[in-house]
Design a protein around this motif. Structure first.
Motif, PDB file in Angstrom:
ATOM      1  N   GLN A 137      37.839  26.027  45.546  1.00  0.00           N
ATOM      2  CA  GLN A 137      38.012  27.456  45.291  1.00  0.00           C
ATOM      3  C   GLN A 137      36.665  28.097  45.017  1.00  0.00           C
ATOM      4  O   GLN A 137      35.791  27.474  44.418  1.00  0.00           O
ATOM      5  CB  GLN A 137      38.924  27.689  44.092  1.00  0.00           C
ATOM      6  N   THR A 138      36.522  29.337  45.467  1.00  0.00           N
ATOM      7  CA  THR A 138      35.332  30.119  45.145  1.00  0.00           C
ATOM      8  C   THR A 138      35.767  31.291  44.289  1.00  0.00           C
ATOM      9  O   THR A 138      36.665  32.041  44.664  1.00  0.00           O
ATOM     10  CB  THR A 138      34.633  30.625  46.420  1.00  0.00           C
ATOM     11  N   GLU A 196      28.786  33.559  42.199  1.00  0.00           N
ATOM     12  CA  GLU A 196      29.820  32.834  42.927  1.00  0.00           C
ATOM     13  C   GLU A 196      29.874  31.413  42.391  1.00  0.00           C
ATOM     14  O   GLU A 196      28.855  30.737  42.326  1.00  0.00           O
ATOM     15  CB  GLU A 196      29.507  32.789  44.426  1.00  0.00           C
ATOM     16  N   THR A 208      31.848  27.869  43.078  1.00  0.00           N
ATOM     17  CA  THR A 208      32.752  27.107  43.936  1.00  0.00           C
ATOM     18  C   THR A 208      33.067  25.808  43.219  1.00  0.00           C
ATOM     19  O   THR A 208      32.153  25.106  42.773  1.00  0.00           O
ATOM     20  CB  THR A 208      32.113  26.834  45.309  1.00  0.00           C
ATOM     21  N   LYS A 243      32.801  30.975  56.525  1.00  0.00           N
ATOM     22  CA  LYS A 243      32.390  29.580  56.355  1.00  0.00           C
ATOM     23  C   LYS A 243      33.424  28.707  57.034  1.00  0.00           C
ATOM     24  O   LYS A 243      34.622  28.886  56.836  1.00  0.00           O
ATOM     25  CB  LYS A 243      32.280  29.220  54.878  1.00  0.00           C
ATOM     26  N   TYR A 249      34.473  24.984  57.018  1.00  0.00           N
ATOM     27  CA  TYR A 249      34.310  23.681  56.381  1.00  0.00           C
ATOM     28  C   TYR A 249      34.848  22.611  57.322  1.00  0.00           C
ATOM     29  O   TYR A 249      35.886  22.783  57.944  1.00  0.00           O
ATOM     30  CB  TYR A 249      35.057  23.637  55.049  1.00  0.00           C
ATOM     31  N   VAL A 258      38.401  37.615  49.624  1.00  0.00           N
ATOM     32  CA  VAL A 258      38.120  36.311  50.214  1.00  0.00           C
ATOM     33  C   VAL A 258      39.437  35.794  50.765  1.00  0.00           C
ATOM     34  O   VAL A 258      40.421  35.665  50.041  1.00  0.00           O
ATOM     35  CB  VAL A 258      37.534  35.331  49.178  1.00  0.00           C
ATOM     36  N   ILE A 259      39.464  35.528  52.059  1.00  0.00           N
ATOM     37  CA  ILE A 259      40.661  35.049  52.741  1.00  0.00           C
ATOM     38  C   ILE A 259      40.461  33.586  53.077  1.00  0.00           C
ATOM     39  O   ILE A 259      39.451  33.226  53.685  1.00  0.00           O
ATOM     40  CB  ILE A 259      40.915  35.850  54.040  1.00  0.00           C
ATOM     41  N   ARG A 260      41.395  32.736  52.689  1.00  0.00           N
ATOM     42  CA  ARG A 260      41.309  31.322  53.005  1.00  0.00           C
ATOM     43  C   ARG A 260      42.376  31.001  54.039  1.00  0.00           C
ATOM     44  O   ARG A 260      43.564  31.248  53.807  1.00  0.00           O
ATOM     45  CB  ARG A 260      41.511  30.483  51.743  1.00  0.00           C
ATOM     46  N   LEU A 261      41.960  30.456  55.155  1.00  0.00           N
ATOM     47  CA  LEU A 261      42.879  30.111  56.236  1.00  0.00           C
ATOM     48  C   LEU A 261      42.889  28.599  56.392  1.00  0.00           C
ATOM     49  O   LEU A 261      41.831  27.972  56.439  1.00  0.00           O
ATOM     50  CB  LEU A 261      42.427  30.770  57.532  1.00  0.00           C
ATOM     51  N   GLU A 262      44.074  28.025  56.482  1.00  0.00           N
ATOM     52  CA  GLU A 262      44.203  26.591  56.673  1.00  0.00           C
ATOM     53  C   GLU A 262      44.970  26.329  57.952  1.00  0.00           C
ATOM     54  O   GLU A 262      46.095  26.777  58.105  1.00  0.00           O
ATOM     55  CB  GLU A 262      44.929  25.959  55.477  1.00  0.00           C
TER      56      GLU A 262
END
Length: 168
Positions: A2-3, A17, A19, A96, A98, A162-166
């Motif tokens: 998580q950020t 920030e 993380t 980003k 990862y 901040v959008i996190r896509l998996e």
């Protein structure tokens, strides 16, 4: 992973920030306490190498990358060097990937932008993976993420999100 992004209205040109790996957090309600000399971590600081110059009054944390090609990069594909897309210049402030695979480029290919006229979430994204060696001449691609995969709705409130896509 998580950020967490910390802002202060008293210091608008500063942002912090953090993380962290949420799986490694101590038990709930057991805080990090390094406020006094007898506590672990008391003498630890954030490495000065992690401290960047202050943002200018023009380049606030919300606009640092606005109207710049970064975080994207213009290349030639199929003999075309396309003009910039306003969404990529103005709205996408950082990206980003990862676990990116060697020898691959990643491209923001599609964003549904709140529509329910296609399958999946209203703010679905399509991110494609392309072989670096053939990117310039071939249209090969692999859907690293498709707009039908789960994606959070983006609030249209004028704030940076901040959008996190998996990918499935």
């Amino acid at each position: 992973i998580q950020t967490i992004v910390l802002y202060s209205p008293d210091y608008p040109l500063m942002r912090i920030e953090i993380t962290c790996d949420a799986n490694k957090l101590s038990a709930e309600r057991s805080p990090l306490d390094s406020l006094s000399a007898e506590k672990d971590g008391y003498s630890w600081i954030i490495d000065p190498a992690c401290c960047l110059a202050p943002l200018s009054s023009v380049e606030t944390t919300k606009t640092l990358n606005q109207n710049k090609a970064f975080p994207c990069l213009a290349l030639i594909r199929d003999g075309v060097e396309s003009t910039p897309h306003s969404f990529l210049l103005e709205a996408v402030l950082n990206v980003k990937v990862y676990g990116a695979r060697d020898g691959q480029y990643y491209k923001l290919s599609y964003f549904k932008n709140g529509t329910d006229q296609l399958t999946g979430p209203q703010d679905g994204w399509q991110i494609t993976e392309h072989t670096i060696e053939s990117f310039e001449t071939e249209s090969d691609s692999f859907y690293a993420l498709n707009y039908s995969d789960p994606a959070p709705d983006i609030p249209r409130d004028g704030l940076v999100h901040v959008i996190r896509l998996e990918s499935s």
